[in-house]
Design a protein around this motif. Structure first.
Motif, PDB file in Angstrom:
ATOM      1  N   SER A 248     -16.534  23.918 -36.708  1.00  0.00           N
ATOM      2  CA  SER A 248     -16.926  24.180 -38.087  1.00  0.00           C
ATOM      3  C   SER A 248     -15.740  24.809 -38.812  1.00  0.00           C
ATOM      4  O   SER A 248     -14.829  25.367 -38.178  1.00  0.00           O
ATOM      5  CB  SER A 248     -18.124  25.124 -38.123  1.00  0.00           C
ATOM      6  N   PRO A 249     -15.705  24.742 -40.144  1.00  0.00           N
ATOM      7  CA  PRO A 249     -14.594  25.365 -40.869  1.00  0.00           C
ATOM      8  C   PRO A 249     -14.393  26.841 -40.522  1.00  0.00           C
ATOM      9  O   PRO A 249     -13.249  27.300 -40.395  1.00  0.00           O
ATOM     10  CB  PRO A 249     -14.991  25.176 -42.334  1.00  0.00           C
ATOM     11  N   LEU A 250     -15.491  27.595 -40.354  1.00  0.00           N
ATOM     12  CA  LEU A 250     -15.340  29.011 -40.018  1.00  0.00           C
ATOM     13  C   LEU A 250     -14.820  29.194 -38.600  1.00  0.00           C
ATOM     14  O   LEU A 250     -13.950  30.042 -38.350  1.00  0.00           O
ATOM     15  CB  LEU A 250     -16.669  29.743 -40.190  1.00  0.00           C
ATOM     16  N   GLU A 251     -15.334  28.423 -37.634  1.00  0.00           N
ATOM     17  CA  GLU A 251     -14.834  28.515 -36.261  1.00  0.00           C
ATOM     18  C   GLU A 251     -13.352  28.165 -36.220  1.00  0.00           C
ATOM     19  O   GLU A 251     -12.569  28.836 -35.540  1.00  0.00           O
ATOM     20  CB  GLU A 251     -15.610  27.558 -35.357  1.00  0.00           C
ATOM     21  N   ARG A 252     -12.997  27.143 -36.932  1.00  0.00           N
ATOM     22  CA  ARG A 252     -11.597  26.698 -36.943  1.00  0.00           C
ATOM     23  C   ARG A 252     -10.695  27.782 -37.521  1.00  0.00           C
ATOM     24  O   ARG A 252      -9.624  28.076 -36.984  1.00  0.00           O
ATOM     25  CB  ARG A 252     -11.497  25.418 -37.773  1.00  0.00           C
ATOM     26  N   SER A 253     -11.148  28.400 -38.610  1.00  0.00           N
ATOM     27  CA  SER A 253     -10.344  29.430 -39.260  1.00  0.00           C
ATOM     28  C   SER A 253     -10.170  30.652 -38.371  1.00  0.00           C
ATOM     29  O   SER A 253      -9.054  31.183 -38.229  1.00  0.00           O
ATOM     30  CB  SER A 253     -10.998  29.838 -40.585  1.00  0.00           C
ATOM     31  N   VAL A 254     -11.255  31.098 -37.750  1.00  0.00           N
ATOM     32  CA  VAL A 254     -11.176  32.272 -36.879  1.00  0.00           C
ATOM     33  C   VAL A 254     -10.274  31.982 -35.688  1.00  0.00           C
ATOM     34  O   VAL A 254      -9.436  32.810 -35.302  1.00  0.00           O
ATOM     35  CB  VAL A 254     -12.586  32.700 -36.420  1.00  0.00           C
ATOM     36  N   PHE A 255     -10.409  30.808 -35.096  1.00  0.00           N
ATOM     37  CA  PHE A 255      -9.585  30.443 -33.942  1.00  0.00           C
ATOM     38  C   PHE A 255      -8.106  30.422 -34.313  1.00  0.00           C
ATOM     39  O   PHE A 255      -7.262  30.973 -33.598  1.00  0.00           O
ATOM     40  CB  PHE A 255     -10.008  29.079 -33.404  1.00  0.00           C
ATOM     41  N   VAL A 256      -7.773  29.791 -35.426  1.00  0.00           N
ATOM     42  CA  VAL A 256      -6.369  29.685 -35.843  1.00  0.00           C
ATOM     43  C   VAL A 256      -5.789  31.062 -36.152  1.00  0.00           C
ATOM     44  O   VAL A 256      -4.690  31.405 -35.702  1.00  0.00           O
ATOM     45  CB  VAL A 256      -6.239  28.742 -37.055  1.00  0.00           C
ATOM     46  N   LEU A 257      -6.517  31.866 -36.906  1.00  0.00           N
ATOM     47  CA  LEU A 257      -5.992  33.175 -37.283  1.00  0.00           C
ATOM     48  C   LEU A 257      -5.840  34.096 -36.077  1.00  0.00           C
ATOM     49  O   LEU A 257      -4.856  34.844 -35.981  1.00  0.00           O
ATOM     50  CB  LEU A 257      -6.909  33.831 -38.319  1.00  0.00           C
ATOM     51  N   ARG A 258      -6.776  34.030 -35.132  1.00  0.00           N
ATOM     52  CA  ARG A 258      -6.731  34.943 -33.988  1.00  0.00           C
ATOM     53  C   ARG A 258      -5.841  34.418 -32.861  1.00  0.00           C
ATOM     54  O   ARG A 258      -4.899  35.082 -32.431  1.00  0.00           O
ATOM     55  CB  ARG A 258      -8.148  35.180 -33.454  1.00  0.00           C
ATOM     56  N   ASP A 259      -6.124  33.227 -32.383  1.00  0.00           N
ATOM     57  CA  ASP A 259      -5.443  32.750 -31.177  1.00  0.00           C
ATOM     58  C   ASP A 259      -4.072  32.151 -31.450  1.00  0.00           C
ATOM     59  O   ASP A 259      -3.245  32.086 -30.546  1.00  0.00           O
ATOM     60  CB  ASP A 259      -6.316  31.728 -30.449  1.00  0.00           C
ATOM     61  N   VAL A 260      -3.828  31.704 -32.657  1.00  0.00           N
ATOM     62  CA  VAL A 260      -2.509  31.138 -32.979  1.00  0.00           C
ATOM     63  C   VAL A 260      -1.612  32.187 -33.615  1.00  0.00           C
ATOM     64  O   VAL A 260      -0.466  32.361 -33.221  1.00  0.00           O
ATOM     65  CB  VAL A 260      -2.643  29.913 -33.903  1.00  0.00           C
ATOM     66  N   PHE A 261      -2.151  32.936 -34.597  1.00  0.00           N
ATOM     67  CA  PHE A 261      -1.308  33.850 -35.362  1.00  0.00           C
ATOM     68  C   PHE A 261      -1.586  35.330 -35.087  1.00  0.00           C
ATOM     69  O   PHE A 261      -0.949  36.189 -35.684  1.00  0.00           O
ATOM     70  CB  PHE A 261      -1.454  33.554 -36.858  1.00  0.00           C
ATOM     71  N   ALA A 262      -2.508  35.610 -34.166  1.00  0.00           N
ATOM     72  CA  ALA A 262      -2.748  36.976 -33.669  1.00  0.00           C
ATOM     73  C   ALA A 262      -3.118  37.969 -34.765  1.00  0.00           C
ATOM     74  O   ALA A 262      -2.705  39.133 -34.734  1.00  0.00           O
ATOM     75  CB  ALA A 262      -1.527  37.470 -32.883  1.00  0.00           C
ATOM     76  N   PHE A 263      -3.910  37.538 -35.744  1.00  0.00           N
ATOM     77  CA  PHE A 263      -4.415  38.468 -36.746  1.00  0.00           C
ATOM     78  C   PHE A 263      -5.488  39.364 -36.127  1.00  0.00           C
ATOM     79  O   PHE A 263      -6.208  38.960 -35.213  1.00  0.00           O
ATOM     80  CB  PHE A 263      -5.015  37.709 -37.933  1.00  0.00           C
ATOM     81  N   GLY A 264      -5.624  40.565 -36.650  1.00  0.00           N
ATOM     82  CA  GLY A 264      -6.677  41.459 -36.214  1.00  0.00           C
ATOM     83  C   GLY A 264      -8.028  41.009 -36.745  1.00  0.00           C
ATOM     84  O   GLY A 264      -8.117  40.315 -37.761  1.00  0.00           O
ATOM     85  N   PHE A 265      -9.105  41.423 -36.069  1.00  0.00           N
ATOM     86  CA  PHE A 265     -10.431  41.000 -36.492  1.00  0.00           C
ATOM     87  C   PHE A 265     -10.800  41.555 -37.868  1.00  0.00           C
ATOM     88  O   PHE A 265     -11.584  40.939 -38.599  1.00  0.00           O
ATOM     89  CB  PHE A 265     -11.479  41.403 -35.452  1.00  0.00           C
ATOM     90  N   ASP A 266     -10.242  42.708 -38.238  1.00  0.00           N
ATOM     91  CA  ASP A 266     -10.516  43.229 -39.573  1.00  0.00           C
ATOM     92  C   ASP A 266      -9.934  42.306 -40.641  1.00  0.00           C
ATOM     93  O   ASP A 266     -10.578  42.022 -41.666  1.00  0.00           O
ATOM     94  CB  ASP A 266      -9.966  44.650 -39.720  1.00  0.00           C
ATOM     95  N   GLU A 267      -8.721  41.788 -40.401  1.00  0.00           N
ATOM     96  CA  GLU A 267      -8.093  40.862 -41.344  1.00  0.00           C
ATOM     97  C   GLU A 267      -8.836  39.531 -41.377  1.00  0.00           C
ATOM     98  O   GLU A 267      -9.016  38.928 -42.439  1.00  0.00           O
ATOM     99  CB  GLU A 267      -6.634  40.636 -40.962  1.00  0.00           C
ATOM    100  N   ILE A 268      -9.258  39.057 -40.203  1.00  0.00           N
ATOM    101  CA  ILE A 268      -9.973  37.780 -40.131  1.00  0.00           C
ATOM    102  C   ILE A 268     -11.308  37.879 -40.858  1.00  0.00           C
ATOM    103  O   ILE A 268     -11.699  36.968 -41.606  1.00  0.00           O
ATOM    104  CB  ILE A 268     -10.184  37.374 -38.660  1.00  0.00           C
TER     105      ILE A 268
END
Length: 307
Positions: free
Chosen positions: A114-134
């Motif tokens: 889903s668009p949200l799953e994709r966004s969370v995965f990319v931001l966290r696992d690819v670019f290592a953003f914190g969960f607060d930022e995500i």
């Protein structure tokens, strides 16, 4: 720094986020431009330009992605991402992971989320953003983002294993593949292909293409060995390049214009998939695009002369 300087410093990161979310160079560039317009219009300086801009480009991309899904359902034939030759965002400590995340195989798996799953995965696992930022970027709680990430990771793991880490071995295998392709050597090609290898082309109805995916080592090897020598006789050439972080090549028509790209999916010492983008609408960012139908007619004429 002023706004423009802050933005330019982060442009590569913003494009790389948007491209992984959208699978399209042109749509990613548009998302980055829209992000700049929103940043420029904002009157309150953000605490972190990186967080603000990353959140904005993510939201813009989610909106585009939701509308793009309808278009892709109507797409003529197999859909592949627009080929990317150079990722503007680099992190030497995570180069293998970044290349993996932008591969054709990974982007096709991301299409299942889903668009949200994709966004969370990319931001966290690819670019290592914190969960607060995500959470701020996607408009969900941190707890919800953690659950989205769990589901996304599960889907990605189920889709395929990770690429081999040894990029040198992949390049060497690709070199042997392209040597065999030049020679039209069926046996050499078969020795490099996985038993269940697939060859897929994306013409989008705008270029000559395979009617369906070609599957199996013998079928793919014979097709490749029969096609390229004929193309070479009319001066079609190819330049080995990394395509979406993986071994590949850019093919050019006799006049030097872009004909198509080809990307190799390598795992366990064999080529698992060969993906070619022929749709001219997806090649314009690489340079002037050839008339693929005219080249196809030349190839057919050369084949008849040989026979």
């Amino acid at each position: 720094m002023n706004k423009a300087e802050e933005f330019e410093e982060l442009r590569g990161l913003l494009f790389s986020i948007a491209y992984r979310l959208l699978g399209s160079v042109s749509e990613a560039e548009d998302a980055v431009q829209e992000t700049w317009l929103r940043f420029d219009r904002s009157t309150t300086p953000p605490k972190s330009a990186r967080a603000f801009l990353s959140a904005t480009v993510t939201r813009v991309s989610i909106d585009v992605l939701r509308s793009a899904r309808v278009r892709r359902e109507r797409y003529a034939g197999p859909w592949l991402p627009e080929p990317l030759l150079d990722d503007p965002y680099q992190d030497p400590q995570r180069s293998a992971e970044l290349a993996d995340s932008v591969s054709m195989a990974a982007l096709l798996l991301l299409e299942r989320l889903s668009p949200l799953e994709r966004s969370v995965f990319v931001l966290r696992d690819v670019f290592a953003f914190g969960f607060d930022e995500i959470a701020a970027a996607v408009g969900r709680s941190e707890a919800a983002c953690r659950q989205l990430l769990v589901r996304a990771r599960r889907h990605m793991r189920e889709g395929r294993p990770r690429f081999e880490a040894d990029r040198r071995e992949r390049r060497e295998l690709a070199d042997r593949f392209f040597d065999a392709l030049r020679d039209g050597d069926v046996d050499a090609l078969q020795s490099l292909l996985a038993a269940d290898v697939q060859m897929v082309g994306d013409g989008g109805g705008n270029a000559p293409n395979l009617a369906r995916a070609v599957v199996g080592v013998r079928n793919v090897a014979r097709l490749l060995a029969s096609a390229f020598p004929v193309m070479a006789r009319i001066n079609v050439t190819f330049e080995p390049r990394e395509v979406n972080g993986q071994p590949g090549a850019v093919f050019r028509a006799p006049d030097g214009r872009i004909l198509h790209t080809l990307a190799l999916d390598v795992l366990d010492g064999r080529i698992q998939a060969i993906r070619s983008v022929l749709n001219p609408d997806k090649l314009g960012h690489l340079g002037p695009v050839a008339d693929a139908w005219a080249v196809h007619r030349e190839v057919q004429a050369a084949r008849r002369r040989t026979n």
